[in-house]
Scaffold this motif. Structure first.
Motif, short mmCIF file in Angstrom:
data_model
loop_
_atom_site.label_atom_id
_atom_site.label_comp_id
_atom_site.label_asym_id
_atom_site.label_seq_id
_atom_site.Cartn_x
_atom_site.Cartn_y
_atom_site.Cartn_z
N LEU A 9 0.86 -1.10 0.07
CA LEU A 9 0.17 0.06 -0.03
C LEU A 9 0.89 1.38 -0.08
CD1 LEU A 9 -2.76 1.46 0.25
CD2 LEU A 9 -2.48 1.18 2.89
N ASN A 10 0.66 2.21 -0.89
CA ASN A 10 1.50 3.43 -0.92
C ASN A 10 0.59 4.58 -0.41
OD1 ASN A 10 3.89 4.99 -1.81
ND2 ASN A 10 2.79 5.74 -3.38
N ALA A 11 0.84 5.29 0.77
CA ALA A 11 0.21 6.40 1.20
C ALA A 11 0.95 7.54 0.86
CB ALA A 11 -0.07 6.10 2.64
N GLN A 12 0.90 8.26 -0.19
CA GLN A 12 1.66 9.39 -0.75
C GLN A 12 1.09 10.86 -0.10
OE1 GLN A 12 3.65 8.46 -3.75
NE2 GLN A 12 4.72 10.42 -3.51
N PHE A 13 2.19 11.21 0.21
CA PHE A 13 2.13 13.06 1.08
C PHE A 13 2.93 13.77 0.33
CE2 PHE A 13 1.06 9.72 4.08
CZ PHE A 13 -0.25 10.04 4.40
N GLY A 14 2.96 14.00 -1.03
CA GLY A 14 3.98 14.77 -1.75
C GLY A 14 5.18 13.87 -2.18
N ASN A 15 6.23 14.43 -1.74
CA ASN A 15 7.37 13.71 -1.90
C ASN A 15 7.64 12.53 -0.88
OD1 ASN A 15 7.88 15.61 -3.91
ND2 ASN A 15 10.00 15.66 -3.54
N PHE A 16 7.08 12.63 0.17
CA PHE A 16 6.91 11.30 1.08
C PHE A 16 6.01 10.34 0.91
CE2 PHE A 16 9.36 15.01 2.99
CZ PHE A 16 10.64 14.50 3.28
N SER A 17 6.10 9.25 1.42
CA SER A 17 5.07 8.28 1.35
C SER A 17 5.53 7.17 2.45
CB SER A 17 4.97 7.35 0.17
OG SER A 17 6.21 6.92 -0.48
N GLY A 64 11.24 12.99 -7.46
CA GLY A 64 10.44 13.53 -8.60
C GLY A 64 9.24 14.02 -8.27
N GLY A 65 8.68 13.74 -6.99
CA GLY A 65 7.36 13.92 -6.58
C GLY A 65 6.72 12.42 -6.39
N GLU A 66 5.76 12.12 -7.26
CA GLU A 66 4.96 10.80 -7.61
C GLU A 66 5.74 9.96 -8.18
OE1 GLU A 66 0.87 10.89 -8.02
OE2 GLU A 66 0.63 12.68 -6.91
N GLU A 67 6.81 10.18 -9.23
CA GLU A 67 7.50 9.31 -9.94
C GLU A 67 8.93 9.71 -10.00
OE1 GLU A 67 6.08 9.17 -13.82
OE2 GLU A 67 4.49 7.86 -13.36
N GLY A 68 9.85 8.88 -9.86
CA GLY A 68 11.28 8.94 -10.17
C GLY A 68 12.02 8.14 -8.93
N PHE A 69 13.27 8.53 -8.65
CA PHE A 69 14.42 8.08 -7.78
C PHE A 69 13.77 7.97 -6.54
CE2 PHE A 69 18.13 8.46 -5.23
CZ PHE A 69 18.79 7.22 -5.47
N GLN A 70 13.96 6.87 -5.84
CA GLN A 70 13.53 6.82 -4.24
C GLN A 70 14.74 6.54 -3.22
OE1 GLN A 70 10.18 3.84 -5.02
NE2 GLN A 70 8.94 5.72 -4.35
N VAL A 71 14.49 6.87 -2.07
CA VAL A 71 15.33 6.36 -1.21
C VAL A 71 14.24 5.90 0.17
CG1 VAL A 71 16.79 7.02 0.55
CG2 VAL A 71 16.89 7.89 -1.58
N PHE A 72 14.37 4.65 0.77
CA PHE A 72 13.62 4.13 1.79
C PHE A 72 14.21 3.63 3.03
CE2 PHE A 72 13.95 0.72 -1.38
CZ PHE A 72 14.07 -0.44 -0.53
N ALA A 73 13.59 3.63 3.90
CA ALA A 73 13.95 2.77 5.18
C ALA A 73 13.03 2.59 5.95
CB ALA A 73 14.96 3.77 5.73
N GLY A 74 12.96 1.55 6.94
CA GLY A 74 12.02 1.30 7.99
C GLY A 74 12.20 -0.30 8.65
N PRO A 75 11.31 -0.37 9.54
CA PRO A 75 11.25 -1.69 10.17
C PRO A 75 10.59 -2.76 9.41
CG PRO A 75 9.69 -0.22 11.34
CD PRO A 75 10.26 0.44 10.31
N TYR A 76 10.90 -4.21 9.92
CA TYR A 76 10.17 -5.07 9.34
C TYR A 76 10.28 -6.07 10.39
CZ TYR A 76 14.42 -7.99 8.81
OH TYR A 76 15.46 -8.98 8.96
N ILE A 131 17.17 1.85 -2.31
CA ILE A 131 16.86 2.92 -3.20
C ILE A 131 16.00 2.18 -4.31
CG2 ILE A 131 19.08 4.05 -2.99
CD1 ILE A 131 20.28 2.84 -5.30
N GLY A 132 15.45 3.10 -4.96
CA GLY A 132 14.58 2.39 -5.98
C GLY A 132 14.04 3.45 -7.06
N TYR A 133 13.35 3.00 -7.97
CA TYR A 133 12.80 4.05 -8.90
C TYR A 133 10.95 3.58 -9.03
CZ TYR A 133 12.92 7.35 -12.82
OH TYR A 133 12.58 8.23 -13.82
N VAL A 138 4.26 1.01 -10.77
CA VAL A 138 5.40 0.15 -10.96
C VAL A 138 6.73 0.85 -9.86
CG1 VAL A 138 6.76 -1.33 -12.28
CG2 VAL A 138 4.66 -0.91 -13.07
N GLN A 139 7.23 -0.19 -9.00
CA GLN A 139 8.16 0.22 -8.27
C GLN A 139 9.39 -0.78 -8.14
OE1 GLN A 139 7.09 1.18 -4.38
NE2 GLN A 139 9.13 1.69 -3.70
N ALA A 140 10.40 -0.29 -8.54
CA ALA A 140 11.57 -1.45 -8.70
C ALA A 140 12.71 -0.90 -7.53
CB ALA A 140 12.41 -1.64 -10.03
#
Length: 140
Positions: A9-17, A64-76, A131-133, A138-140
């Motif tokens: 599930l992607n809960a988007q808030f501008g550049n953050f999600s 890039g806002g809703e599309e583009g290069f991504q950096v992510f982190a979090g617990p699992y 990191i991703g795009y 679609v997210q890779a």
């Protein structure tokens, strides 16, 4: 390396999600080791393939806002569901040729029982980062 498939599930808030997911993940290891001493050679091959149901929650920044290069982190948190273990050892040299092997299903338990099974703890937890795009859904 193993596959990781599931739904996110992607809960988007501008550049953050925030991206909670439910994933099937394969993890494991492979060791191939040899040692020689005094005319003898000892060789061992062992591998383990572990299957988990994984629940990560990633915090994502998309350049890039809703599309583009991504950096992510979090617990699992991951819960073991099945697995396989393989072991083979050989000793050769000075007229000796001995081998031993074992294959077993992996069982998940918080207590190790006294039998021929291989046991791992049922819960795996930690942090992930990457990191991703993203393009559209679609997210890779």
């Amino acid at each position: 390396m193993g596959p990781q498939v599931g739904v996110t599930l992607n809960a988007q808030f501008g550049n953050f999600s925030v991206q909670p997911s439910l994933l099937f993940s394969q993890k494991g290891f492979k060791i191939d080791y040899s040692e020689s001493d005094r005319g003898y050679t000892f060789h061992v091959e062992t591998s383990s393939r572990l299957n988990y149901l994984e629940l990560p929650i990633n915090f994502v920044y998309t350049v890039g806002g809703e599309e583009g290069f991504q950096v992510f982190a979090g617990p699992y948190a991951a819960f073991g569901i099945s697995g396989k273990y393989n072991y083979k050892a050989t000793l050769t040299g000075n007229g000796t040729d001995e081998s031993q092997s074992n294959e077993a299903d992996i069982h998940y338990s918080n207590k190790i029982k006294n039998n021929d099974n291989v046991y791992y703890r049922a819960l795996d937890a930690g942090l992930n980062a990457g990191i991703g795009y993203k393009v559209g859904p679609v997210q890779a």
